[in-house]
Design an enzyme around this catalytic site. Sequence first.
Site, short mmCIF file in Angstrom:
data_model
loop_
_atom_site.label_atom_id
_atom_site.label_comp_id
_atom_site.label_asym_id
_atom_site.label_seq_id
_atom_site.Cartn_x
_atom_site.Cartn_y
_atom_site.Cartn_z
CB SER A 135 -0.84 -0.03 1.28
OG SER A 135 -1.39 1.22 1.54
CE1 TYR A 161 -3.81 -3.00 5.46
CE2 TYR A 161 -3.46 -0.66 5.12
CZ TYR A 161 -3.67 -1.93 4.60
OH TYR A 161 -3.74 -2.10 3.25
CE LYS A 165 -1.39 -4.61 3.27
NZ LYS A 165 -1.67 -5.93 2.77
N1 LIG Z 1 -8.73 -1.71 -0.77
C1 LIG Z 1 -7.76 -0.85 -0.55
O1 LIG Z 1 -8.00 0.34 -0.45
C2 LIG Z 1 -6.34 -1.32 -0.41
C3 LIG Z 1 -5.27 -0.40 -0.53
C4 LIG Z 1 -3.97 -0.84 -0.39
C5 LIG Z 1 -3.71 -2.19 -0.13
N2 LIG Z 1 -4.75 -3.06 -0.01
C6 LIG Z 1 -4.45 -4.47 0.30
O2 LIG Z 1 -4.93 -5.28 -0.76
C7 LIG Z 1 -5.36 -6.54 -0.26
C8 LIG Z 1 -6.77 -6.80 -0.74
O3 LIG Z 1 -7.60 -5.73 -0.31
P1 LIG Z 1 -9.17 -5.74 -0.49
O4 LIG Z 1 -9.61 -4.33 -0.53
O5 LIG Z 1 -9.53 -6.66 -1.57
O6 LIG Z 1 -9.59 -6.34 0.93
P2 LIG Z 1 -10.69 -7.42 1.29
O7 LIG Z 1 -10.88 -7.38 2.77
O8 LIG Z 1 -11.89 -7.27 0.43
O9 LIG Z 1 -9.94 -8.78 0.88
C9 LIG Z 1 -9.01 -9.41 1.74
C10 LIG Z 1 -9.42 -10.86 1.84
O10 LIG Z 1 -8.50 -11.56 2.72
C11 LIG Z 1 -9.26 -12.50 3.48
N3 LIG Z 1 -8.48 -12.83 4.68
C12 LIG Z 1 -8.05 -12.00 5.67
N4 LIG Z 1 -7.36 -12.68 6.58
C13 LIG Z 1 -7.30 -13.98 6.16
C14 LIG Z 1 -6.73 -15.17 6.68
N5 LIG Z 1 -6.07 -15.20 7.85
N6 LIG Z 1 -6.87 -16.32 5.98
C15 LIG Z 1 -7.56 -16.35 4.79
N7 LIG Z 1 -8.13 -15.24 4.26
C16 LIG Z 1 -8.00 -14.08 4.93
C17 LIG Z 1 -10.60 -11.78 3.75
O11 LIG Z 1 -11.66 -12.66 4.06
C18 LIG Z 1 -10.82 -11.05 2.42
O12 LIG Z 1 -11.58 -11.84 1.53
C19 LIG Z 1 -5.22 -6.46 1.26
O13 LIG Z 1 -4.00 -7.06 1.62
C20 LIG Z 1 -5.18 -4.98 1.52
O14 LIG Z 1 -4.48 -4.67 2.69
C21 LIG Z 1 -6.05 -2.67 -0.16
#
Ligand SMILES: NC(=O)c1ccc[n+]([C@@H]2O[C@H](COP(=O)([O-])OP(=O)(O)OC[C@H]3O[C@@H](n4cnc5c(N)ncnc54)[C@H](O)[C@@H]3O)[C@@H](O)[C@H]2O)c1
Length: 355
Positions: A135, A161, A165
């Site tokens: 991120s 958080y 990362k």
């Molecule tokens: N959406 C954003 O704004 C954003 C920005 C920067 C980085 N990210 C990163 O991108 C990735 C995806 O983000 P997203 O928005 O799709 O989030 P999201 O919460 O929709 O998807 C993350 C998924 O990981 C699963 N998960 C969490 N812990 C787990 C575990 N221990 N075992 C198995 N599954 C697990 C959740 O059920 C979920 O389906 C994340 O790592 C997030 O930190 C997201």
Amino acid sequence: MAGRVLVTGGAGFIGSHTIYHLLKAGYSCTVVDNLCNSSQKSLDRVRSIMEDEGVKEVDLDLMEVDMCDSKALETVFEKYGAGGFTCCIHFAGLKAVGESMQVPLLYYQNNLGSTLNLLELMDKYDCRRIVFSSSATVYGAATTMPITEDTPTGAGITNAYGRTKYMIEGILGDFHKSKVKTEKPWSVVILRYFNPVGAHPSGKIGENPNGPPNNLMPYVSQVAVGRREFLTVFGNDYDTPDGTGVRDYIHVMDLAEGHLSAIEHMATKATDQYKVFNLGTGNGYSVLDMVKAMEKASGKEIKYKIGERRPGDIATCYADAKAAKEDMGWEAKLGLEEMCRDLWAWQSSNPNGFE
Ligand SMILES: NC(=O)c1ccc[n+]([C@@H]2O[C@H](COP(=O)([O-])OP(=O)(O)OC[C@H]3O[C@@H](n4cnc5c(N)ncnc54)[C@H](O)[C@@H]3O)[C@@H](O)[C@H]2O)c1
């Protein structure tokens, strides 16, 4: 390059959009997700989009596993055997910034623990290519814009958080180094996302936050659809054209496509390398720009109130995304209008998400 991709967290927002692109490109996908912040309906919807596009049979397997449970995670690798996955895209993680300060140990345990288990098993089962969802948060309090990949990271991160990362990037760096010049080198691509918004243009999949959204656009769209009364804008006295915070919003379809470029890059040019790319558009839009664009897309008035600045927020943040273009041939193609149009298609046809 086609083959089977292990997609952790694939039922989530960015994961489900990436799976759409992967299936379209002919990959088979195995999703590992404990569904703690998602629903398997997202994957059913991906299947339905593929059917709409004339593809009846897709190879998409969901294994409901908590990645912190190493034994359970190993069943996924056992199912496909050594060499069964060409690569892994690692989305799984907890991502709510505010919550991460209330329950930091849960965030460290979940995000770091799941990654350590994953790396151990990938190595054991001969899968040595990983793309990691990082991120722009890792840049902390960076003030010189645009942000390049060489901008220092770590200092000024204000929440647990963001630190997970930063730490996982470090873990991947150390692990990659330990494998250089061995018989089994690793390839690691870190993607630092800016602000993903929007949805698949069909409106069938999109962001489905549990409880009050943490990010601006899901909140804005919930006000537009009548689920929330008004938006609170955190500060209008920043040094920006209209005083509200400026961020680099990127369409989730573009962002998802970046993962395809990354796995193809790992398979061809960067077979044993550690690389970092920003995924953003390079354009900054203010909170009020986004509100206006969403009003236009939805035809609804979006009421807002000005609140206090949030601690840790900076005035402006946008990416220099040239490296991804030069190295991987990826760049964002969609603009603000498409982001709001597609977000509205999703929100208006699914006012309560997948429920
Ligand atoms: N959406 C954003 O704004 C954003 C920005 C920067 C980085 N990210 C990163 O991108 C990735 C995806 O983000 P997203 O928005 O799709 O989030 P999201 O919460 O929709 O998807 C993350 C998924 O990981 C699963 N998960 C969490 N812990 C787990 C575990 N221990 N075992 C198995 N599954 C697990 C959740 O059920 C979920 O389906 C994340 O790592 C997030 O930190 C997201």
